[in-house]
Every structure is written in C-alpha cells, then in structure tokens.
Design a protein around this motif. Structure first.
Motif, mmCIF file in Angstrom:
data_model
loop_
_atom_site.group_PDB
_atom_site.id
_atom_site.type_symbol
_atom_site.label_atom_id
_atom_site.label_comp_id
_atom_site.label_asym_id
_atom_site.label_seq_id
_atom_site.Cartn_x
_atom_site.Cartn_y
_atom_site.Cartn_z
ATOM 1 N N ILE A 1 0.830 -1.202 0.000
ATOM 2 C CA ILE A 1 0.000 0.000 0.000
ATOM 3 C C ILE A 1 0.865 1.253 0.000
ATOM 4 N N GLN A 2 1.915 1.247 0.821
ATOM 5 C CA GLN A 2 2.799 2.414 0.912
ATOM 6 C C GLN A 2 3.493 2.688 -0.408
ATOM 7 N N GLN A 3 3.976 1.643 -1.068
ATOM 8 C CA GLN A 3 4.647 1.830 -2.358
ATOM 9 C C GLN A 3 3.672 2.333 -3.424
ATOM 10 N N LEU A 4 2.451 1.815 -3.398
ATOM 11 C CA LEU A 4 1.462 2.263 -4.386
ATOM 12 C C LEU A 4 1.106 3.727 -4.173
ATOM 13 N N MET A 5 1.065 4.161 -2.922
ATOM 14 C CA MET A 5 0.791 5.561 -2.632
ATOM 15 C C MET A 5 1.947 6.448 -3.078
ATOM 16 N N ASN A 6 3.173 5.970 -2.843
ATOM 17 C CA ASN A 6 4.353 6.798 -3.124
ATOM 18 C C ASN A 6 4.777 6.767 -4.587
ATOM 19 N N ASN A 7 4.727 5.570 -5.206
ATOM 20 C CA ASN A 7 5.322 5.383 -6.535
ATOM 21 C C ASN A 7 4.317 5.020 -7.620
ATOM 22 N N GLY A 8 3.115 4.632 -7.222
ATOM 23 C CA GLY A 8 2.142 4.194 -8.212
ATOM 24 C C GLY A 8 2.340 2.771 -8.678
ATOM 25 N N LYS A 9 3.400 2.128 -8.212
ATOM 26 C CA LYS A 9 3.682 0.737 -8.567
ATOM 27 C C LYS A 9 4.590 0.141 -7.497
ATOM 28 N N VAL A 10 4.768 -1.164 -7.578
ATOM 29 C CA VAL A 10 5.620 -1.858 -6.623
ATOM 30 C C VAL A 10 6.873 -2.335 -7.350
ATOM 31 N N VAL A 11 8.007 -1.885 -6.875
ATOM 32 C CA VAL A 11 9.280 -2.349 -7.419
ATOM 33 C C VAL A 11 9.785 -3.462 -6.506
ATOM 34 N N ARG A 12 9.873 -4.659 -7.045
ATOM 35 C CA ARG A 12 10.285 -5.797 -6.225
ATOM 36 C C ARG A 12 11.327 -6.627 -6.949
ATOM 37 N N PRO A 13 12.180 -7.282 -6.183
ATOM 38 C CA PRO A 13 13.236 -8.092 -6.788
ATOM 39 C C PRO A 13 12.729 -9.474 -7.180
ATOM 40 N N MET A 14 13.473 -10.119 -8.040
ATOM 41 C CA MET A 14 13.115 -11.449 -8.518
ATOM 42 C C MET A 14 14.351 -12.337 -8.498
ATOM 43 N N LEU A 15 14.215 -13.496 -7.859
ATOM 44 C CA LEU A 15 15.317 -14.454 -7.847
ATOM 45 C C LEU A 15 15.447 -15.144 -9.192
#
Length: 388
Positions: A281-295
């Motif tokens: 929720i915080q990332q969507l509020m701040n950035n509009g998307k979620v930046v996440r890593p992938m193994l």
C-alpha cells in the motif's frame, strides 16, 4: 406460491343458532368438569392459589417489553469499522451499437477500506482492473476516485477521493495479522452482490493463518509466485472483494480477496494479511507501482510434493525449483535443486523465500543455499527486477 379460492368445495355455512348452542354446551361441560376437579387439583398442589397480600398487576400484561443488551464485542467491532467500508464501482467505456458512440457504464463493483483522513482507500486490483473511471460510493453519495497505483501480484490497488468527502468518517485502523490465532473470531464487512447489500456483515473464525495460493499471469496462465493468505469461514461473496476482515478489537487484519466457489465447498474464503499488504500500500501511494526483486525461479513447497515425486534430498522442507530464468541458471542454480537457505535465513516454503526477497532491492546479490541430491551447494545470485 399461488392463492386459490376453492369456493365450490367449501363446507356449507351452518345456522348461527346451532353454533351458539354448541358453544354453550361445550362451555358448560368444560366448566362442570373443571369445578369438579379443582378441589382435588388444589389438594395435590397442581394449582397454586396466591395469597391475599399478593400485589396486583400495576399494568395490563403486554404493555411493557423486555430490553436485551446486544452490545457485544462483535457489534462493537462492527460499529468501529463499518463506516469506513465503501463501495467501489468499475466504469468502462463501451460503444453504443446504434449511435456508434462510446459511453461509460458500470461493469463491476466491489468494496474498499478508507484508512486515513486524506481519502486513501485500499481495494483489490481485480476490482478496478481495466477501468476507464472509478467511482466510490460513500454513504449515499457517489464520488470520482483517482487510482494511485495497482499491483497484480498481490491483487491490491490504492485509490484516493477528496478529503472533504470523508471528513466525517473515522478511518479504519490496521491491526497485526501476524498475531492472529486459528479459531479466533473473524468478521467480514463488504458489499456482496453490489450496493443493494452495502456494508453487509458476516461472522466466522480464522480457519488458517498461512495458506499459500498460486498467483498466475491472467494472460499466459503461468504461475508467477505464491501469496500467503488468511483463510476464514466468514461468508465472502462476489462484491466482498476489497472489503475488510476484522478482528474482535475492530481492527482490519485482512483484505478480503477470494473464495473457493465449487459444488460441495462451503466456507473457504481468503484474505490478504494486512501486515503483507501495508508495505505494498505504501509503495502504491508513493510510486504508483511496486518495485520488487526477482530471484528468477518458480517452484513448489517441497512438503507439498508427493513422496514419489520428490528428489532424493536429506530434507523435508524447502523450495523445489521447477523453472528458472537464464540469469538464475547462469548463476549456478538448476531445475530440481531444493532451496533451503537464502543469506543464512532458513527457507521452508515459497512464503519464506518471498518474504525475504521483498526485503531486498533489484541489483542486490544474495547467497542461495540448495541441496542437489545429498550435496549442499551455495551460489551467488544477482536479483533482477520483477516486471509488473
């Protein structure tokens, strides 16, 4: 059910005089029998005669009601959260067949949770997916909302409405989903089947706290990851999506998301744990998307794999790698490896792996320990960016 007037088969009306005679005879027979039995009934204590000092009734029977206190913990919890549950309408543009002009119409609806005074609302991504416009129903008013961000992997979206539209509403309070216990009360609040049943309440229990559900790409059907969810038997129906799963303290502990709907299955619904939802929720509020890593791997919980299909490894828990990206393969991982640690953090299932990965950033390097047969091996893997 129909109403039938079978006037032809009704019994013939008898003379009023005959009915009166019958009533009189019946009354006399009854009274005579009673009078004869009263002394015996009193002597046998079958009838209690009130004393002459017994108080008379002050008021006619039935003039006063009985007040029942129903202010239970459940009602208190509901009253605390219910005002913050709103309706979410998915509006899409369609072409008018006759005029060949586009028009906007409602194509779906769900629920949402107001969680601050700035007008921020969390709901499911699938509730607003594909919308050209999103409206929010707050009480008896329908308000235009702005979609701040969406995340298909966690099925979450954040909306915002003007703050003055919610100034009189107390936002919902988030609780601690990690503290939930199996069997404790769970209250679902939402809008099943649309606004006609707005802010409906159903009650059950927490059936399980850590269920892993596959997240699949809607276009390819490929399994992208697994998501840890809460399981509840509180009734969840279409339209409840995005609504609140509430604990007995009136705190939101989950966001209702899905249910198993098939013949013979009852009471299996799922909610996104609020502790997992909050950083999204915080990332969507701040950035509009979620930046996440992938193994760069997809796999199964080893404990869920039937014994006959498991690789010959000296452990019963971990993540069995099914497929992997070229980057993960070049780092030294192989299909059939069982991941048991990442940076010395134990990995018992996909949930453990995902939770740790989401504490890192794309470009970070992690140490992945696997069993390949009976041999243990550790490789360095540079995390890629998971594409939304």
């Amino acid at each position: 059910m129909g109403f039938y007037d079978d006037f032809d088969t009704r019994p013939k009306r008898q003379s009023p005089l005959k009915w009166f005679a019958l009533i009189v005879v019946s009354a006399l027979v009854g009274s005579g029998t009673t009078l004869a039995l009263v002394p015996t009934m009193i002597k046998s204590n079958w009838i209690n005669i009130p004393s002459a000092t017994a108080p008379a009734l002050d008021k006619p029977v039935g003039t006063t009601g009985v007040t029942v206190n129903v202010n239970s913990q459940v009602t208190q919890a509901v009253n605390k959260v219910k005002p913050a549950i709103v309706g979410v309408l998915n509006l899409q543009k369609t072409n008018n067949f006759w005029s060949d002009q586009s028009q906007t119409q409602e194509t779906g609806s769900g629920s949402g949770i107001l969680f601050d005074k700035e007008g921020h609302i969390v709901t499911n991504n699938h509730v607003v997916e594909g919308a050209s416009e999103v409206d929010v129903v707050i009480g008896d008013q329908q308000v235009k909302a702005k979609v701040l961000g969406q995340d298909k992997y966690t099925d979450l979206a954040v909306l915002q409405v003007p703050a003055d539209k919610v100034k009189d509403i107390q936002p919902a309070q988030f609780g601690n989903s990690d503290a939930l216990q199996i069997g404790e009360p769970a209250i679902a609040i939402g809008n099943p089947l649309g606004q006609a049943f707005a802010q409906s309440v159903t009650v059950g229990v927490i059936s399980a706290t850590k269920r892993d559900l596959p997240v699949k790409d809607p276009e390819t059907g490929q399994e992208l990851m697994t998501q840890t969810v809460l399981q509840t038997d509180a009734a969840i129906n279409p339209g409840n999506s995005g609504g609140a799963l509430v604990n007995i303290a009136g705190q939101v502990v989950g966001i209702n998301s899905a249910k198993i709907a098939m013949t013979g299955v009852e009471g299996i619904g799922f909610a996104i744990p609020i502790n997992e939802a909050k950083p999204i929720i915080q990332q969507l509020m701040n950035n509009g998307k979620v930046v996440r890593p992938m193994l760069g791997v997809a796999g199964y919980n080893l404990s869920d794999v039937p014994e006959e299909y498991r690789p010959d490894v000296p452990v019963d828990e971990g993540v069995l790698i099914k497929t992997l990206s070229p980057e993960a393969k070049s780092a030294g991982l192989q299909r059939g490896d069982v991941i048991v640690k990442i940076d010395n953090q134990d990995v018992k299932n996909m949930s453990d792996l995902k939770k740790y990965l989401f504490t890192k950033q794309p470009g970070d390097t992690v140490q992945v320990t696997v069993y390949r047969g009976h041999n243990q091996k550790t490789v360095s893997v540079k995390l890629q960016t998971l594409q939304n």
